[in-house]
Structure formats: C-alpha cells, structure tokens
Design a protein around this motif. Structure first.
Motif, short mmCIF file in Angstrom:
data_model
loop_
_atom_site.label_atom_id
_atom_site.label_comp_id
_atom_site.label_asym_id
_atom_site.label_seq_id
_atom_site.Cartn_x
_atom_site.Cartn_y
_atom_site.Cartn_z
N PRO A 29 0.84 -1.20 0.00
CA PRO A 29 0.00 0.00 0.00
C PRO A 29 0.88 1.25 0.00
O PRO A 29 1.89 1.30 0.70
CB PRO A 29 -0.78 -0.12 1.30
CG PRO A 29 0.08 -0.96 2.19
CD PRO A 29 0.85 -1.89 1.29
N GLU A 30 0.51 2.22 -0.79
CA GLU A 30 1.26 3.47 -0.86
C GLU A 30 0.69 4.53 0.08
O GLU A 30 1.33 5.53 0.34
CB GLU A 30 1.29 4.01 -2.29
CG GLU A 30 2.10 3.15 -3.24
CD GLU A 30 3.59 3.17 -2.93
OE1 GLU A 30 4.13 4.25 -2.60
OE2 GLU A 30 4.21 2.10 -2.99
N VAL A 43 -8.72 6.67 -6.90
CA VAL A 43 -7.71 5.69 -7.27
C VAL A 43 -6.70 5.56 -6.14
O VAL A 43 -5.98 6.51 -5.83
CB VAL A 43 -6.99 6.10 -8.58
CG1 VAL A 43 -5.94 5.07 -8.96
CG2 VAL A 43 -7.99 6.31 -9.70
N TYR A 44 -6.67 4.37 -5.53
CA TYR A 44 -5.69 4.08 -4.47
C TYR A 44 -4.44 3.52 -5.15
O TYR A 44 -4.53 2.63 -6.01
CB TYR A 44 -6.26 3.08 -3.47
CG TYR A 44 -5.36 2.90 -2.27
CD1 TYR A 44 -5.53 3.68 -1.13
CD2 TYR A 44 -4.31 1.98 -2.29
CE1 TYR A 44 -4.70 3.54 -0.04
CE2 TYR A 44 -3.47 1.84 -1.20
CZ TYR A 44 -3.66 2.62 -0.07
OH TYR A 44 -2.82 2.48 0.99
N LEU A 45 -3.27 4.02 -4.74
CA LEU A 45 -2.03 3.55 -5.34
C LEU A 45 -1.45 2.37 -4.55
O LEU A 45 -1.31 2.44 -3.33
CB LEU A 45 -1.00 4.68 -5.38
CG LEU A 45 -1.34 5.87 -6.25
CD1 LEU A 45 -0.25 6.92 -6.17
CD2 LEU A 45 -1.57 5.44 -7.69
N LEU A 46 -1.14 1.32 -5.28
CA LEU A 46 -0.46 0.16 -4.73
C LEU A 46 0.89 0.05 -5.43
O LEU A 46 1.00 0.28 -6.63
CB LEU A 46 -1.26 -1.12 -4.99
CG LEU A 46 -2.62 -1.22 -4.31
CD1 LEU A 46 -3.43 -2.37 -4.91
CD2 LEU A 46 -2.44 -1.43 -2.81
N ILE A 53 0.31 0.34 -9.24
CA ILE A 53 -0.91 -0.28 -9.73
C ILE A 53 -2.06 0.57 -9.21
O ILE A 53 -2.11 0.88 -8.02
CB ILE A 53 -1.04 -1.74 -9.25
CG1 ILE A 53 0.10 -2.56 -9.84
CG2 ILE A 53 -2.39 -2.32 -9.60
CD1 ILE A 53 0.23 -3.94 -9.27
N HIS A 54 -2.96 0.95 -10.09
CA HIS A 54 -4.10 1.78 -9.72
C HIS A 54 -5.27 0.89 -9.34
O HIS A 54 -5.74 0.10 -10.15
CB HIS A 54 -4.51 2.68 -10.89
CG HIS A 54 -3.50 3.72 -11.20
ND1 HIS A 54 -3.75 4.74 -12.08
CD2 HIS A 54 -2.24 3.94 -10.76
CE1 HIS A 54 -2.70 5.53 -12.16
NE2 HIS A 54 -1.77 5.05 -11.37
N LEU A 55 -5.72 1.05 -8.10
CA LEU A 55 -6.90 0.34 -7.60
C LEU A 55 -8.05 1.35 -7.64
O LEU A 55 -8.09 2.29 -6.85
CB LEU A 55 -6.65 -0.16 -6.18
CG LEU A 55 -7.75 -0.99 -5.54
CD1 LEU A 55 -7.98 -2.28 -6.34
CD2 LEU A 55 -7.38 -1.32 -4.10
N ARG A 56 -8.97 1.15 -8.59
CA ARG A 56 -10.02 2.12 -8.87
C ARG A 56 -11.29 1.85 -8.07
O ARG A 56 -11.82 0.75 -8.11
CB ARG A 56 -10.37 2.11 -10.36
CG ARG A 56 -9.23 2.53 -11.25
CD ARG A 56 -9.61 2.39 -12.71
NE ARG A 56 -10.81 3.15 -13.05
CZ ARG A 56 -10.83 4.43 -13.33
NH1 ARG A 56 -9.72 5.12 -13.33
NH2 ARG A 56 -11.97 5.04 -13.64
N PHE A 57 -11.77 2.88 -7.39
CA PHE A 57 -13.06 2.84 -6.70
C PHE A 57 -14.00 3.73 -7.51
O PHE A 57 -14.00 4.95 -7.37
CB PHE A 57 -12.92 3.35 -5.27
CG PHE A 57 -12.14 2.42 -4.37
CD1 PHE A 57 -12.81 1.51 -3.58
CD2 PHE A 57 -10.75 2.46 -4.35
CE1 PHE A 57 -12.10 0.64 -2.76
CE2 PHE A 57 -10.04 1.60 -3.53
CZ PHE A 57 -10.72 0.68 -2.74
N GLU A 58 -14.77 3.09 -8.39
CA GLU A 58 -15.67 3.82 -9.27
C GLU A 58 -16.99 4.12 -8.55
O GLU A 58 -17.22 3.67 -7.43
CB GLU A 58 -15.87 3.05 -10.56
CG GLU A 58 -14.56 2.96 -11.34
CD GLU A 58 -14.65 2.19 -12.65
OE1 GLU A 58 -15.67 1.50 -12.89
OE2 GLU A 58 -13.68 2.28 -13.43
N GLN A 59 -17.84 4.86 -9.22
CA GLN A 59 -19.07 5.36 -8.61
C GLN A 59 -19.94 4.26 -8.02
O GLN A 59 -20.62 4.49 -7.02
CB GLN A 59 -19.86 6.16 -9.65
CG GLN A 59 -20.99 6.95 -9.06
CD GLN A 59 -21.66 7.86 -10.07
OE1 GLN A 59 -21.23 7.98 -11.21
NE2 GLN A 59 -22.70 8.52 -9.64
N SER A 60 -19.89 3.07 -8.55
CA SER A 60 -20.71 1.97 -8.02
C SER A 60 -20.32 1.60 -6.59
O SER A 60 -21.10 0.97 -5.89
CB SER A 60 -20.59 0.74 -8.93
OG SER A 60 -19.24 0.29 -8.98
#
Length: 125
Positions: A29-30, A43-46, A53-60
C-alpha cells in the motif's frame, strides 16, 4: 489498473473485491489516493516492484464508502495470497472529498456526482 467491483463488510473490516484476482506477491500500500475525474473514480495507489498499480473505486462503490466513512473500518483488498491493508484509506478519502466539494476544477459533472453521494445529507439541513 484494477477496478473494485464491490466492498463487503466482514466483522471489523471492509474487503474491496476486485475485477481480477491479484495472485502476485509484494503488493504494497502506498497510502495515497488520486482522482480520475474523467473516469469518475477514486484511485488508491499500490506499489509492485518498481511500478504503481491503480486500484479504482468507481461510482458503483461510493455509496458503500459513504456508509462506512464515519466508522473508519480498515479497508483491505485481497491479492489471492493475503489481504493487503489500504493504509490511510479514510484519511485520503476525507482529504479528497474536502478538496472536491464545490471545486469545479475537477469538472462540474464529477463534482456533482461526488456531492450527490457524499454531501446530500448536508444539503438537507
């Protein structure tokens, strides 16, 4: 890029479920998040070796984030090997939301989406 498809509550933590399995080791985890205003995502950075690596938390996923925001349960993503704690997730979300509210530098459409989910309760007062 990895997209979180859902967030589930398990005991005293939240588990971010991804659209792909993450079978690699050394995922770190960054503790930082970015915004993709065009793609409507947090977008959480890993870190993995020498790349992000971009961990995306989209609107859903935003309703769930909003629901658990004040509880600040630790958030994990499963890698297939072991869960990885998304350090500073809530601090980063709060920081971004504070900056996004009313700030059309992020784009009016994105700001409207964020405000509709995260700040609707403030407008009702």
């Amino acid at each position: 890029m990895i997209t979180v498809t859902s967030i589930e509550s398990e005991e005293s933590k939240l588990i971010a479920k991804a659209d792909v399995s993450l079978p690699f080791q050394g995922l770190e985890p960054e503790g930082r998040m970015l915004v993709d205003s065009d793609g409507a995502a947090f977008v959480y950075l890993l870190g993995h070796k020498d790349e992000f690596i971009h961990l995306r938390f989209e609107q859903s996923t935003w309703e769930t984030i909003h629901t658990y925001r004040n509880m600040e349960k630790p958030v994990y993503v499963h890698t297939g090997l072991q869960p990885v704690l998304l350090e500073d997730f809530w601090t980063e979300i709060d920081f971004l939301l504070d900056n996004i509210e009313g700030n059309h530098n992020y784009g009016k459409e994105f700001v409207d989406k964020v405000e509709r989910i995260f700040f609707t309760d403030r407008r009702e007062d």
